[in-house]
Design an enzyme around this catalytic site. Structure first.
Site, PDB file in Angstrom:
ATOM      1  N   SER A 166      93.588  -2.733  70.524  1.00  0.00           N
ATOM      2  CA  SER A 166      93.459  -3.251  69.169  1.00  0.00           C
ATOM      3  C   SER A 166      94.794  -3.433  68.454  1.00  0.00           C
ATOM      4  CB  SER A 166      92.540  -2.352  68.348  1.00  0.00           C
ATOM      5  OG  SER A 166      92.953  -1.020  68.432  1.00  0.00           O
ATOM      6  N   HIS A 216      87.246  -6.087  70.359  1.00  0.00           N
ATOM      7  CA  HIS A 216      88.079  -7.273  70.133  1.00  0.00           C
ATOM      8  C   HIS A 216      87.964  -8.280  71.269  1.00  0.00           C
ATOM      9  CE1 HIS A 216      90.033  -5.398  66.716  1.00  0.00           C
ATOM     10  NE2 HIS A 216      90.095  -4.299  67.445  1.00  0.00           N
ATOM     11  N   LYS A 223      83.110  -7.504  64.118  1.00  0.00           N
ATOM     12  CA  LYS A 223      84.286  -8.353  64.249  1.00  0.00           C
ATOM     13  C   LYS A 223      83.854  -9.811  64.413  1.00  0.00           C
ATOM     14  CE  LYS A 223      86.900  -4.360  64.834  1.00  0.00           C
ATOM     15  NZ  LYS A 223      87.257  -3.208  65.618  1.00  0.00           N
TER      16      LYS A 223
HETATM   17  C1  LIG Z   1      86.993  -1.759  65.200  1.00  0.00           C
HETATM   18  C2  LIG Z   1      86.925  -1.006  66.463  1.00  0.00           C
HETATM   19  C3  LIG Z   1      85.941  -0.042  66.672  1.00  0.00           C
HETATM   20  C4  LIG Z   1      85.023   0.421  65.594  1.00  0.00           C
HETATM   21  O1  LIG Z   1      84.094  -0.529  65.246  1.00  0.00           O
HETATM   22  P1  LIG Z   1      83.441  -0.517  63.781  1.00  0.00           P
HETATM   23  O2  LIG Z   1      82.244  -1.321  63.949  1.00  0.00           O
HETATM   24  O3  LIG Z   1      84.445  -1.104  62.860  1.00  0.00           O
HETATM   25  O4  LIG Z   1      83.152   0.913  63.449  1.00  0.00           O
HETATM   26  C5  LIG Z   1      85.878   0.544  67.917  1.00  0.00           C
HETATM   27  N1  LIG Z   1      86.742   0.217  68.886  1.00  0.00           N
HETATM   28  C6  LIG Z   1      87.710  -0.685  68.702  1.00  0.00           C
HETATM   29  C7  LIG Z   1      88.639  -1.011  69.822  1.00  0.00           C
HETATM   30  C8  LIG Z   1      87.840  -1.306  67.475  1.00  0.00           C
HETATM   31  O5  LIG Z   1      88.833  -2.159  67.269  1.00  0.00           O
END
Ligand SMILES: *Cc1c(COP(=O)(O)O)cnc(C)c1O
Length: 639
Positions: A431, A459, A490
């Site tokens: 990320s 992602h 996302k």
């Molecule tokens: C954003 C993210 C999460 C968490 O997801 P949410 O739905 O925002 O709680 C988990 N793993 C990664 C790699 C992320 O970027």
């Protein structure tokens, strides 16, 4: 019981110069030697200052009758605002001990800056008493008393070690007090320690970024006794009783001060975080305080958050099912859209079944704590997302961290522990760096050693692979990882997390993942929005192609402006290094109409602060090129 003194020193030679990397010492029973030696060596090999190329471990027997026991000095804190106040605090503490010439003592302090050990100073004549002025006096052979079952700890406890040292020094014959200032430019707290005052932390003894520090032992007594004092400091084995492990383990007169001090430290080092408020939907352009900004910080990669179909689906779900879901699905039941969305995700990911969680964070915490049974081992990439780290922490399994995307390291670590049950887990797209996990090798290793493979596609979903199906599609693999985790927050423009895989996996997690069992399920609006966004993604794969083209265009434009970056996803990290510089760059870009986040410690390692640009399918290439030029110009100015 026989005890052993164990010392480790690690260094690294670069350009013919040997640099100290790390040092530690302990006094331990035989039963704890091996594990602690292992922990010390591990620390030397994986130190932030670099990998040691020379490690010396020395173990000496310490007979019971040789060991002295000393009670830890009581700890207190004096708050000071600047170095001058800190100086006055020291002088006033010295006065309490009966030292009237504190000012003159402090004027000697700069002479300690280049010494390896401490200065031994006759407090009345201000004569230096160390036999070797460059080396100074090294207080050593000491530890906190831990009893039989001390756990090996791979992190250095600087706080406790300072108290152990100060407690030993204050108990030495003829030593009235010790003054210590750290030579770490980022650490401005120092202390005065004596039997009379205890260990007094002074929150600011020097200005930030000052690399100078040193240590003085203040001596009052006959010259004839100096060798005795030095022998005690350098040779006598001392165990310190009841040394607190952290400032927070001491009772505090004012609990709010603990929090206030934490916040102040964050502000001092450019790590304090604030939140900006936006006045529009999270699309390619947003409004804040009446200004329009190009959004380069959103995870809404496909720009679907305010898509009319997504909004309509959410609104209709609210009309039909209302605001919330009313409870955990195991007790309250599911809505039809829970089941429909799970089926749609399974179809999209090509798996047998799917289970929804309230958020992606909760999915990781739930999956890993449930798979991380007591008899298991979790192998986790060192750059994995915080939610994976927290899942590992909640698991009863042991976690083994392997070097980022380093399959040789991973295999060596699997071979070293040979678990009967275990999981290899990695972010599909990392990320903060935007690179992808080596999935074919991870699956191969998992097979070879009978482990489960797990990827976090937060992602990756809607971003990589020709049609946005994620990492397996990106590599053209038929075979999927055993556990495919993802988020709806996302590219899928809503919120919620999921896990997809075999029916057996889903049945297991439905029965064991506590963040699923003990938390209210998602609300109708978020379920419907995610389901509609997924439908759009499947119907319009050209959105994924646009996103991928945009990333290429942005990386190219940065390169044309002299900023080298790379990305295999929609995340483009622009490494800045210094925390303050990254923050200033983000603030200046904000003023110029670009919303971009500065990512700093603890999200990424100290000194690797960065601007993290996130692309969207709905950006135009022209606006991305213009943004790249502005970013390059701001970084240039802040050089
Ligand atoms: C954003 C993210 C999460 C968490 O997801 P949410 O739905 O925002 O709680 C988990 N793993 C990664 C790699 C992320 O970027």
């Amino acid at each position: 019981m026989t005890l052993y003194s164990m010392k480790m020193r690690a260094s690294r030679t670069e350009n013919g110069k040997s640099e100290h990397i790390s040092g530690a010492e302990r006094i331990l029973p035989e039963s704890a030697l091996i594990e602690n030696a292992g922990a010390m060596i591990d620390r030397a090999l994986h130190h932030a200052k670099g990998r040691a190329d020379y490690i010396q471990v020395k173990i000496e027997e310490a007979r019971t009758e040789e060991i002295g026991y000393v009670e830890a000095l009581p700890v207190s804190t004096v708050e000071t605002e600047n170095a001058e106040e800190g100086r006055k605090a020291i002088i006033s503490l010295l006065r309490k001990i009966g030292i009237e010439n504190g000012d003159a003592v402090l004027r000697k302090f700069h002479e300690t800056y280049n010494m390896r050990g401490a200065m031994l100073l006759d407090v009345d004549t201000l004569e230096r008493l160390e036999p070797d002025p460059a080396r100074g006096i090294r207080a050593t052979y000491m530890d906190a008393e831990h009893g039989e079952n001390r756990a090996a700890c791979t992190v250095k406890n600087h706080f406790q070690e300072a108290i152990v040292l100060a407690s030993k020094v204050s108990s030495a014959p003829h030593i009235l007090a010790e003054i210590c200032v750290s030579d770490d430019p980022g650490y401005v707290t120092g202390y005065v320690a004596s039997k009379k005052t205890g260990y007094v932390r002074i929150t600011r003894l020097k200005e930030k970024d000052d690399p100078n520090g040193g240590r003085i032992f203040l001596y009052r007594g006959s010259r004839n006794d100096v060798p005795k004092t030095i022998a005690y400091l350098e040779k006598k084995k001392i165990l310190v009783k009841n040394a607190p492990a952290s400032p927070s383990s001491m009772p505090s007169a004012d609990p709010w001060r603990v929090l206030a001090e934490d916040i102040r430290r964050r502000k001092d080092s450019g790590l304090y975080r604030t939140i900006k408020t936006l006045e529009s939907a999270q699309s390619a352009h947003v409004r804040a305080k009446g200004h329009s900004l190009l959004m380069l910080a959103s995870n809404s990669y496909l720009g679907l958050i305010d898509h009319p179909r997504v909004k309509r689906a959410a609104a209709e779900a609210v009309q039909r099912f209302g605001g919330g879901s009313g409870g955990s699905r195991l007790t309250t039941g599911s809505l039809p859209i829970h089941d429909e969305l799970e089926s749609a995700i399974s179809r999209f990911k090509g798996t047998e079944a799917t289970l929804l969680f309230g958020t992606g964070y909760m999915a990781n915490v739930g999956i890993l704590s449930a798979l991380g049974r007591k008899d298991a081992i979790i192998f986790s990439d060192e750059l994995n997302h915080a939610s994976i780290i927290d899942g590992c922490r909640l698991a009863r399994a042991r976690t083994v961290i392997y070097r980022h995307a380093d399959m040789r390291d991973l295999e060596a670590k699997i071979r070293a522990v040979r678990p009967s049950f275990g999981v290899i887990v990695a972010d599909a797209v990392f990320s903060m760096d935007g690179d992808v996990a080596p999935l074919p090798e991870i699956i191969a290793l998992a097979k070879k050693y009978g482990l489960l493979s797990m990827v976090d596609e937060a992602h990756a979903t809607g971003v990589i692979g020709k049609t946005g199906r994620g990492l397996a599609e990106h590599f053209g693999l038929k075979e999927k990882p055993d556990v495919v985790m993802g988020t709806l927050s996302k590219a899928l423009a809503s919120e919620g997390g999921f896990v997809s895989g075999r029916q057996l996996l889903i049945d297991y997690l439905r029965n064991t993942a506590r963040s699923f069992i003990f938390s209210t399920s998602q609300s109708p609006a978020t379920l419907a929005a995610a389901k509609e966004a997924l439908a759009i993604l499947e119907e319009e794969p050209e959105r994924v192609a646009r996103l991928q083209e945009n990333t290429r265009a942005f990386v190219d434009a940065l390169a044309e402006n002299g900023v080298e970056t790379s990305s295999e996803s929609a995340i483009v990290p622009i490494i800045v290094g210094d925390e303050w510089r990254a923050l200033q760059a983000a603030n200046q870009l904000y003023d110029e109409g670009i919303f971009l986040s500065a990512i700093r410690y603890p999200t990424v390692a100290k000194g690797s602060a960065r601007l993290r640009a996130a692309m969207m399918a709905t950006h135009t290439e022209d606006e991305l090129r213009a943004a790249a030029a502005k970013i390059a110009a701001v970084l240039q100015r802040l050089m």
